[in-house]
Design a protein around this motif. Structure first.
Motif, PDB file in Angstrom:
ATOM      1  N   ARG A 184      15.884 -48.932   8.904  1.00  0.00           N
ATOM      2  CA  ARG A 184      14.464 -49.176   8.695  1.00  0.00           C
ATOM      3  C   ARG A 184      14.165 -49.106   7.199  1.00  0.00           C
ATOM      4  O   ARG A 184      14.764 -48.306   6.488  1.00  0.00           O
ATOM      5  CB  ARG A 184      13.612 -48.133   9.426  1.00  0.00           C
ATOM      6  N   SER A 220      11.838 -48.119   4.066  1.00  0.00           N
ATOM      7  CA  SER A 220      10.740 -47.240   3.672  1.00  0.00           C
ATOM      8  C   SER A 220       9.546 -48.096   3.279  1.00  0.00           C
ATOM      9  O   SER A 220       9.684 -49.288   2.969  1.00  0.00           O
ATOM     10  CB  SER A 220      11.161 -46.359   2.500  1.00  0.00           C
ATOM     11  N   THR A 261      10.163 -37.128   3.339  1.00  0.00           N
ATOM     12  CA  THR A 261      11.379 -37.774   2.863  1.00  0.00           C
ATOM     13  C   THR A 261      12.553 -37.353   3.736  1.00  0.00           C
ATOM     14  O   THR A 261      12.523 -36.313   4.399  1.00  0.00           O
ATOM     15  CB  THR A 261      11.693 -37.418   1.398  1.00  0.00           C
ATOM     16  N   CYS A 262      13.586 -38.168   3.709  1.00  0.00           N
ATOM     17  CA  CYS A 262      14.836 -37.879   4.407  1.00  0.00           C
ATOM     18  C   CYS A 262      15.969 -38.278   3.484  1.00  0.00           C
ATOM     19  O   CYS A 262      16.136 -39.466   3.185  1.00  0.00           O
ATOM     20  CB  CYS A 262      14.909 -38.636   5.722  1.00  0.00           C
ATOM     21  N   THR A 293       9.876 -41.411   4.370  1.00  0.00           N
ATOM     22  CA  THR A 293       9.803 -41.663   5.801  1.00  0.00           C
ATOM     23  C   THR A 293       8.374 -41.457   6.291  1.00  0.00           C
ATOM     24  O   THR A 293       7.654 -40.588   5.804  1.00  0.00           O
ATOM     25  CB  THR A 293      10.729 -40.717   6.580  1.00  0.00           C
ATOM     26  N   TYR A 333      16.733 -44.661   7.045  1.00  0.00           N
ATOM     27  CA  TYR A 333      15.698 -45.270   6.208  1.00  0.00           C
ATOM     28  C   TYR A 333      16.309 -45.690   4.872  1.00  0.00           C
ATOM     29  O   TYR A 333      17.111 -44.970   4.278  1.00  0.00           O
ATOM     30  CB  TYR A 333      14.533 -44.298   5.991  1.00  0.00           C
ATOM     31  N   LEU A 387      19.286 -38.725  11.936  1.00  0.00           N
ATOM     32  CA  LEU A 387      18.347 -39.372  11.018  1.00  0.00           C
ATOM     33  C   LEU A 387      18.876 -39.206   9.604  1.00  0.00           C
ATOM     34  O   LEU A 387      19.326 -38.118   9.218  1.00  0.00           O
ATOM     35  CB  LEU A 387      16.967 -38.710  11.146  1.00  0.00           C
ATOM     36  N   GLY A 423      18.934 -41.044   5.282  1.00  0.00           N
ATOM     37  CA  GLY A 423      18.278 -41.873   4.286  1.00  0.00           C
ATOM     38  C   GLY A 423      19.264 -42.398   3.262  1.00  0.00           C
ATOM     39  O   GLY A 423      20.295 -41.770   2.980  1.00  0.00           O
TER      40      GLY A 423
END
Length: 282
Positions: A2, A4, A44-45, A50, A63, A93, A95
């Motif tokens: 995905r 951001s 955030t991740c 996020t 993300y 999950l 990033g």
């Protein structure tokens, strides 16, 4: 994958992301436990922005963010998980963020596909989850690592599947020390590279060293096997052609072609139970 908020991918960037997903799905083939429902506030991740999340979770969400980091030629990006499954520590999950000042140069060199795969592997646990709770790393060389012991820096990965595959690709003739050799070169690489990549001076153009070579950076069967040691179901047949020579130990790195130093997320990580309960573990 995905994006951001505010991130728009060019056609070439979208193609690189799609190719990375396809490659990793061919290497990691088994399902991981679903999360029935979880909520997470906007934030955030692993450095990527996020939104608020309230959903069930199947497999892994990553993300992707493009953001200024430190100017051209510095840190190209960073990646890692921010949420892992309780018990197994398999990623839920994560990033990835890339420096907007470096994107054009990376694409011009033809390395965007390889670097995106590389960073996605860190999200899935390569290098970022080799210690607690799986305990697959010995002699950590990064002085910032709490388990670092001065003078004990022949850093190596001890997973049984990786050890077997290292031997299968010719590692039986390796004479440089403990196996499987992990990056320990503090002169050329720093925190975010040490203790979490294959050793550049040994594996050279393999995808998961801390430097991306111009040209081919193959994903070896060794790298895929290391994910088996983390608990994933894998297919070694998805490996790309890689023919190293281990009868000699290459000298110190004299020139890093594209330095990926600092690309492993070292911040907060939470664990999530099947019922969605979240608690901090790092």
């Amino acid at each position: 994958i995905r994006q951001s908020e505010g991130v728009t991918l060019s056609a070439g960037q979208q193609a690189a992301v799609d190719a990375a997903v396809t490659l990793l799905e061919s290497a990691i083939t088994g399902d991981v436990g679903d999360i029935g429902s979880f909520t997470r506030s906007a934030g955030t991740c692993a450095g990527a922005t996020t939104p608020a999340l309230d959903e069930s979770l199947d497999d892994v969400i990553i993300y992707l963010e493009f953001v200024p980091i430190d100017g051209a030629g510095g840190t190209l990006g960073s990646a890692g998980p921010c949420l892992v499954r309780s018990g197994t520590a398999l990623s839920a999950l994560g990033g990835m963020r890339f420096d907007t000042d470096d994107l054009d140069a990376i694409e011009a060199l033809g390395l965007l596909d390889d670097i995106i795969v590389h960073e996605m592997m860190h999200v899935l646990g390569f290098g970022t989850f080799w210690e607690s709770p799986v305990d697959l790393l010995e002699q950590q060389s990064d002085p910032a690592n709490p388990e670092h012991v001065p003078g004990m820096t022949d850093t190596h990965f001890t997973g049984a599947a990786a050890l077997a595959e290292f031997a299968a690709i010719g590692g039986g003739s390796y004479t440089g020390g403990n196996i499987v050799p992990v990056e320990n070169d503090t002169a050329n690489f720093g925190t975010g590279s040490l203790d979490g990549h294959w050793r550049e001076s040994v594996f050279d153009d393999e995808l998961m060293t801390p430097a991306a070579n111009l040209g081919s950076n193959p994903m070896s069967s060794l790298t895929i096997a290391s994910f088996s040691d983390l608990g994933y179901t894998v297919d070694l047949g998805a490996a790309e052609s890689y023919s190293p020579t281990f009868s000699i130990v290459l000298g110190p790195v004299s020139q890093v072609e594209v330095d990926l130093s600092g690309d492993m997320w070292r911040g907060r990580i939470d664990a999530i139970d099947p019922d969605g309960t979240i608690r901090r573990i790092r």
